[in-house]
Design a protein around this motif. Structure first.
Motif, PDB file in Angstrom:
ATOM      1  N   LYS A 197      12.606  16.492 -18.934  1.00  0.00           N
ATOM      2  CA  LYS A 197      13.030  15.762 -17.742  1.00  0.00           C
ATOM      3  C   LYS A 197      12.276  14.446 -17.614  1.00  0.00           C
ATOM      4  O   LYS A 197      11.160  14.295 -18.118  1.00  0.00           O
ATOM      5  CB  LYS A 197      12.808  16.602 -16.485  1.00  0.00           C
ATOM      6  N   VAL A 198      12.927  13.497 -16.932  1.00  0.00           N
ATOM      7  CA  VAL A 198      12.262  12.258 -16.542  1.00  0.00           C
ATOM      8  C   VAL A 198      11.499  12.554 -15.265  1.00  0.00           C
ATOM      9  O   VAL A 198      12.082  13.022 -14.285  1.00  0.00           O
ATOM     10  CB  VAL A 198      13.281  11.131 -16.288  1.00  0.00           C
TER      11      VAL A 198
ATOM     12  N   LYS B   6      19.777  13.071 -23.310  1.00  0.00           N
ATOM     13  CA  LYS B   6      18.633  13.822 -22.827  1.00  0.00           C
ATOM     14  C   LYS B   6      17.364  12.978 -22.971  1.00  0.00           C
ATOM     15  O   LYS B   6      17.240  12.171 -23.906  1.00  0.00           O
ATOM     16  CB  LYS B   6      18.485  15.126 -23.606  1.00  0.00           C
ATOM     17  N   PRO B   7      16.395  13.166 -22.072  1.00  0.00           N
ATOM     18  CA  PRO B   7      15.194  12.312 -22.080  1.00  0.00           C
ATOM     19  C   PRO B   7      14.358  12.387 -23.347  1.00  0.00           C
ATOM     20  O   PRO B   7      13.603  11.450 -23.628  1.00  0.00           O
ATOM     21  CB  PRO B   7      14.403  12.834 -20.871  1.00  0.00           C
ATOM     22  N   ASP B   8      14.462  13.476 -24.130  1.00  0.00           N
ATOM     23  CA  ASP B   8      13.613  13.601 -25.304  1.00  0.00           C
ATOM     24  C   ASP B   8      14.174  12.919 -26.543  1.00  0.00           C
ATOM     25  O   ASP B   8      13.496  12.881 -27.585  1.00  0.00           O
ATOM     26  CB  ASP B   8      13.337  15.078 -25.609  1.00  0.00           C
ATOM     27  N   LEU B   9      15.392  12.384 -26.491  1.00  0.00           N
ATOM     28  CA  LEU B   9      15.884  11.601 -27.620  1.00  0.00           C
ATOM     29  C   LEU B   9      14.972  10.391 -27.818  1.00  0.00           C
ATOM     30  O   LEU B   9      14.599   9.728 -26.845  1.00  0.00           O
ATOM     31  CB  LEU B   9      17.316  11.144 -27.367  1.00  0.00           C
TER      32      LEU B   9
ATOM     33  N   GLN C  28       7.503   9.109 -17.143  1.00  0.00           N
ATOM     34  CA  GLN C  28       7.101  10.033 -18.194  1.00  0.00           C
ATOM     35  C   GLN C  28       8.230  11.004 -18.512  1.00  0.00           C
ATOM     36  O   GLN C  28       9.086  11.280 -17.664  1.00  0.00           O
ATOM     37  CB  GLN C  28       5.873  10.841 -17.765  1.00  0.00           C
ATOM     38  N   VAL C  29       8.227  11.495 -19.740  1.00  0.00           N
ATOM     39  CA  VAL C  29       9.121  12.585 -20.125  1.00  0.00           C
ATOM     40  C   VAL C  29       8.285  13.847 -20.231  1.00  0.00           C
ATOM     41  O   VAL C  29       7.315  13.895 -20.998  1.00  0.00           O
ATOM     42  CB  VAL C  29       9.814  12.297 -21.473  1.00  0.00           C
TER      43      VAL C  29
ATOM     44  N   LYS D 262      12.055  15.325 -10.520  1.00  0.00           N
ATOM     45  CA  LYS D 262      12.336  15.190 -11.949  1.00  0.00           C
ATOM     46  C   LYS D 262      13.845  15.215 -12.171  1.00  0.00           C
ATOM     47  O   LYS D 262      14.585  15.821 -11.396  1.00  0.00           O
ATOM     48  CB  LYS D 262      11.673  16.312 -12.749  1.00  0.00           C
ATOM     49  N   LEU D 263      14.276  14.574 -13.265  1.00  0.00           N
ATOM     50  CA  LEU D 263      15.699  14.474 -13.585  1.00  0.00           C
ATOM     51  C   LEU D 263      15.909  14.829 -15.053  1.00  0.00           C
ATOM     52  O   LEU D 263      15.236  14.294 -15.927  1.00  0.00           O
ATOM     53  CB  LEU D 263      16.203  13.056 -13.312  1.00  0.00           C
ATOM     54  N   ALA D 264      16.858  15.747 -15.315  1.00  0.00           N
ATOM     55  CA  ALA D 264      17.081  16.236 -16.679  1.00  0.00           C
ATOM     56  C   ALA D 264      18.053  15.362 -17.465  1.00  0.00           C
ATOM     57  O   ALA D 264      18.633  15.811 -18.449  1.00  0.00           O
ATOM     58  CB  ALA D 264      17.591  17.671 -16.634  1.00  0.00           C
TER      59      ALA D 264
END
Length: 398
Positions: A274-275, A241-244, A257-258, A282-284
């Motif tokens: 998401k990215v 996931k993008p927030d890791l 950006q996240v 945007k991409l999750a």
């Protein structure tokens, strides 16, 4: 329902509820005959069953693949793959599922007959697979992929994205106590961290065990004495996931950006990351095959882009006495069930179905799991593969 235009999606949920009803074949699709969704590989002591359904989606974008092959004439290997596509009606997922075996065999051959460096093999396989995908001019959409290789000695899991593999296995009390001690000495994990631990299996919550499930089993130890064992679940993959932190750092370095998005669903507030390529694009996911518009920074290498196709690899040494079940599934399953819930449900299904079913047990349980996820509100395509030790205690209860 099928339009990619955001404005057309405004009333998607209410339209879906109007269009689809429970037991509607458009939800369940046209499943293959059950005998074509199962198999036994005697030389490896493994059997499998699989299931898939479109769910409340206009298109089926998932793809699965199972193949048995020889490792340079040395031993048999089974490869199982679940690929979850997005944005292209399944072109990328089907490409990955159809080509991964050939690419993997080529990369394995290049390593020779020495001990396998699975990290290097899967790195080369995934990068070459993504390059071949781009050369094929399939440039729209993308796909995750969770791949499992079962050899005589090992279970090798390679994961790209947020499809997931879990292992259900027996663990005796001594090992559990040792892990509890280790966990006490380890740093605390933030309660807001949704990623499940890869090192410490989740133990069965007694209050969550369905009636009829055998919580404890007596398993024979190496010296012949009986020991008390409990079924536990262990994650053999991590959702990308993008927030890791490590994923976010790479994404931002690549110029993206996240962003966090909050919305209400069925009365609950849900937050996802998401990215962001633009306000509407945007991409999750932070790892996927395809999605080449997120791999466009010409100043960076392919493995430094915002979205990369590189698999994280985990190797589990096989233990036929204690390994019970592998479950590979896309996020349509894990959106509504966590690892523990999947294990509890599968365990319960084994208990109630094993006396009536024998050869078709695994695909039947896979079907039941997807039906349960549909009941719990999954709105995604769903695909799952169950694999078990053919000589395990679980098998002996059939």
């Amino acid at each position: 329902v099928t339009s990619p235009i955001p404005k057309a999606q405004k009333n998607k949920r209410s339209i879906e509820n109007y269009l689809f009803s429970y037991n509607d074949l458009s939800i369940f699709g046209q499943p293959k005959a059950i005998e074509n969704r199962m198999g036994i590989i005697d030389n490896l002591g493994v059997q499998y069953g699989m299931s898939e359904m479109p769910g409340r989606r206009g298109h089926m974008e998932d793809a699965m693949h199972i193949e048995v092959f020889d490792d340079v004439g040395q031993q048999q290997i089974i490869l199982m793959a679940v690929c979850d596509g997005h944005g292209d009606n399944g072109l990328v997922s089907n490409f990955v599922a159809s080509n991964v075996t050939g690419m993997l065999k080529e990369c394995m051959k290049n390593t020779g007959n020495n001990s396998k460096d699975w990290e290097t093999i899967w790195y080369s396989t995934c990068m070459q697979l993504d390059s071949k995908l781009k050369d094929s001019e399939i440039t729209t959409g993308g796909s995750t992929g969770v791949f499992v290789l079962v050899t005589e000695q090992e279970i090798v899991v390679a994961n790209v994205g947020d499809s997931r593999c879990i292992l259900i296995h027996n663990e005796d009390e001594k090992s559990m106590l040792q892990k509890d001690d280790e966990a006490t000495d380890a740093p605390n994990i933030s309660a807001t961290n949704e990623k499940e631990s890869l090192e410490t299996p989740e133990l069965l919550d007694e209050s969550a065990i369905p009636s009829g499930v055998e919580e404890d089993n007596m398993v024979e130890s190496q010296n012949g004495s009986a020991r008390k064992a409990t079924a536990v679940v262990r994650a053999l993959s991590e959702d990308h996931k993008p927030d890791l932190p490590s994923e976010r750092a790479r994404i931002e370095k690549a110029g993206f950006q996240v962003v966090s998005i909050e919305f209400e669903e069925d009365g609950k507030m849900i937050k996802i990351h998401k990215v962001a390529k633009s306000e509407t694009d945007k991409l999750a996911l932070s790892r996927a095959f395809g999605d080449f518009d997120y791999k466009c920074n010409t100043e960076l290498a392919e493995n430094e882009q915002a979205v990369i196709p590189i698999a994280e690899v985990q190797v589990h040494k096989r233990d036929p006495r204690n390994d019970l079940l592998l479950v590979l599934a896309c996020d349509g399953v894990y959106d509504v069930m966590n690892n523990q819930e999947v294990m509890d449900y599968v365990h319960h299904q084994v208990e109630i179905k094993s006396k009536a079913l024998s050869e078709t047990l695994l695909p039947d349980i896979a079907d039941a799991l997807l039906m349960e996820c549909l009941k719990r509100g999954s709105r995604d395509n769903m695909s799952a593969i169950r694999s078990e030790e053919h000589t395990s205690e679980l098998q002996s209860r059939q």
